[in-house]
Motif scaffolding. Sequence first.
Motif, PDB file in Angstrom:
ATOM      1  N   HIS A   1      12.061  54.400  45.716  1.00  0.00           N
ATOM      2  CA  HIS A   1      12.407  53.213  46.503  1.00  0.00           C
ATOM      3  C   HIS A   1      13.903  52.924  46.514  1.00  0.00           C
ATOM      4  O   HIS A   1      14.368  52.111  47.315  1.00  0.00           O
ATOM      5  CB  HIS A   1      11.659  51.998  45.938  1.00  0.00           C
TER       6      HIS A   1
ATOM      7  N   ASN B   1       5.883  62.139  49.709  1.00  0.00           N
ATOM      8  CA  ASN B   1       7.077  62.030  50.555  1.00  0.00           C
ATOM      9  C   ASN B   1       7.695  60.642  50.410  1.00  0.00           C
ATOM     10  O   ASN B   1       7.059  59.635  50.744  1.00  0.00           O
ATOM     11  CB  ASN B   1       6.693  62.270  52.015  1.00  0.00           C
TER      12      ASN B   1
ATOM     13  N   PHE C   1      10.017  59.396  52.119  1.00  0.00           N
ATOM     14  CA  PHE C   1      10.500  58.913  53.415  1.00  0.00           C
ATOM     15  C   PHE C   1       9.464  59.185  54.503  1.00  0.00           C
ATOM     16  O   PHE C   1       9.694  59.983  55.423  1.00  0.00           O
ATOM     17  CB  PHE C   1      11.832  59.599  53.763  1.00  0.00           C
ATOM     18  N   PRO C   2       8.320  58.513  54.416  1.00  0.00           N
ATOM     19  CA  PRO C   2       7.240  58.789  55.374  1.00  0.00           C
ATOM     20  C   PRO C   2       7.599  58.427  56.811  1.00  0.00           C
ATOM     21  O   PRO C   2       6.994  58.947  57.754  1.00  0.00           O
ATOM     22  CB  PRO C   2       6.077  57.928  54.850  1.00  0.00           C
ATOM     23  N   ASN C   3       8.588  57.565  56.980  1.00  0.00           N
ATOM     24  CA  ASN C   3       9.001  57.155  58.325  1.00  0.00           C
ATOM     25  C   ASN C   3      10.325  57.796  58.735  1.00  0.00           C
ATOM     26  O   ASN C   3      11.011  57.294  59.642  1.00  0.00           O
ATOM     27  CB  ASN C   3       9.115  55.625  58.388  1.00  0.00           C
ATOM     28  N   ASN C   4      10.683  58.871  58.052  1.00  0.00           N
ATOM     29  CA  ASN C   4      11.916  59.613  58.344  1.00  0.00           C
ATOM     30  C   ASN C   4      13.179  58.781  58.199  1.00  0.00           C
ATOM     31  O   ASN C   4      14.183  59.030  58.868  1.00  0.00           O
ATOM     32  CB  ASN C   4      11.845  60.219  59.759  1.00  0.00           C
ATOM     33  N   GLU C   5      13.117  57.792  57.297  1.00  0.00           N
ATOM     34  CA  GLU C   5      14.296  56.958  57.066  1.00  0.00           C
ATOM     35  C   GLU C   5      15.311  57.629  56.145  1.00  0.00           C
ATOM     36  O   GLU C   5      16.397  57.101  55.902  1.00  0.00           O
ATOM     37  CB  GLU C   5      13.878  55.600  56.493  1.00  0.00           C
TER      38      GLU C   5
ATOM     39  N   SER D   1      15.956  61.855  53.980  1.00  0.00           N
ATOM     40  CA  SER D   1      15.515  63.250  53.929  1.00  0.00           C
ATOM     41  C   SER D   1      15.778  63.840  52.545  1.00  0.00           C
ATOM     42  O   SER D   1      16.640  63.372  51.806  1.00  0.00           O
ATOM     43  CB  SER D   1      16.225  64.088  54.993  1.00  0.00           C
TER      44      SER D   1
ATOM     45  N   TRP E   1       7.562  68.276  53.654  1.00  0.00           N
ATOM     46  CA  TRP E   1       8.549  67.273  54.059  1.00  0.00           C
ATOM     47  C   TRP E   1       9.942  67.573  53.515  1.00  0.00           C
ATOM     48  O   TRP E   1      10.911  66.891  53.865  1.00  0.00           O
ATOM     49  CB  TRP E   1       8.107  65.876  53.604  1.00  0.00           C
TER      50      TRP E   1
END
Length: 346
Positions: A157, A280, A282-286, A288, A314
């Motif tokens: 987080h 993952n 960053f599940p929302n691609n915020e 990498s 991912w």
Amino acid sequence: MFRRVAFLLLVGLLAWAYQATQPPPPKVCGSPGGPPITAPRIKLRDGRYLAYKEHGVSKQVARYKIIFVHGFGSSRHDAVIATKTSPELIEELGVHIVSFDRPGYGESDPDPKRTVKSLALDIEELADQLGFGSKFYVVGYSMGGQVIWSCLQYIPHRLAGATLYAPVVNYWWPGFPANLSTDAYYKQPLGDQWALRVAHHIPWLTYWWNTQKLFPSSSVTVGKPEIFSSQDLEIRRKMQASGVQTNRPHGKQQGVYESNHRDMMIGFGRWKFDPIEIKNPFPNNEGSVHLWQGDEDRLVPVELQRFIVGKLPWIDYHELPGAGHLFAYNDGINEAMLKSMLTGEK
């Protein structure tokens, strides 16, 4: 009389054996007889001190803040992403980098209670005390790359992104197929096989094993040429010719037990999580996660990295043909890494 003599000899032998397994106390920085304190340090939650070094633009104007985790036998001075990246790109991107001495290395206090999790919490506290904000990036190289798995597990987080450079693998991670990890394990020099076996199964013997002269010991700790690829040897030759040093004595100035040997016991010990099962962050691609690996790395088997990234699709995987373990010291690599992690440039 014979029994008494035999008993005394046995007691003496056991006392000698016990003494031989006990490491000398660390020479803590700032203590009487210990190395001097020259770096800025923060005081952690448990009273230990962590030394750090700042690179790049000031954090007040930085667009990106990165914590770099050094490798085995190194220190905060070996921040390859700062020292091998062009200052112009650092300035253009607005990057502020902090490297730090991991516990027991350089000028950071030893942590006899160190665990896989505790170092991730140290990194989080370092970021908080330095005012990095709610999110920051982490980059780790070699044994420091292994630490990034802990960050992904315990402080996801807090991460804006992450990069693992040739992260060391633990052959005992349960997610590996037995035949795959066993085959990779036995490709190591015999001394390294035994050094890791001791660190995993009988960690209390680690100091003795790595300081004794009776049996083959770790080729990594002494830097034997056979552990390096042809590209690695050429990189080392160029570095030596230009006066660049890595694994300098400064990193181990408090003693090898709380630095190198503690690394081995933690890195190849029993983990409470399996990196292959990490979710993952960053599940929302915020953000990498990137993993860079040379396909001729003789320290970290490429087949194990391929298996890991195959289970974690991912992760952006960058395999470098012909590269060994020291690829991070090649020109252009760190620029490519920063652009990939920070701006998404392929």
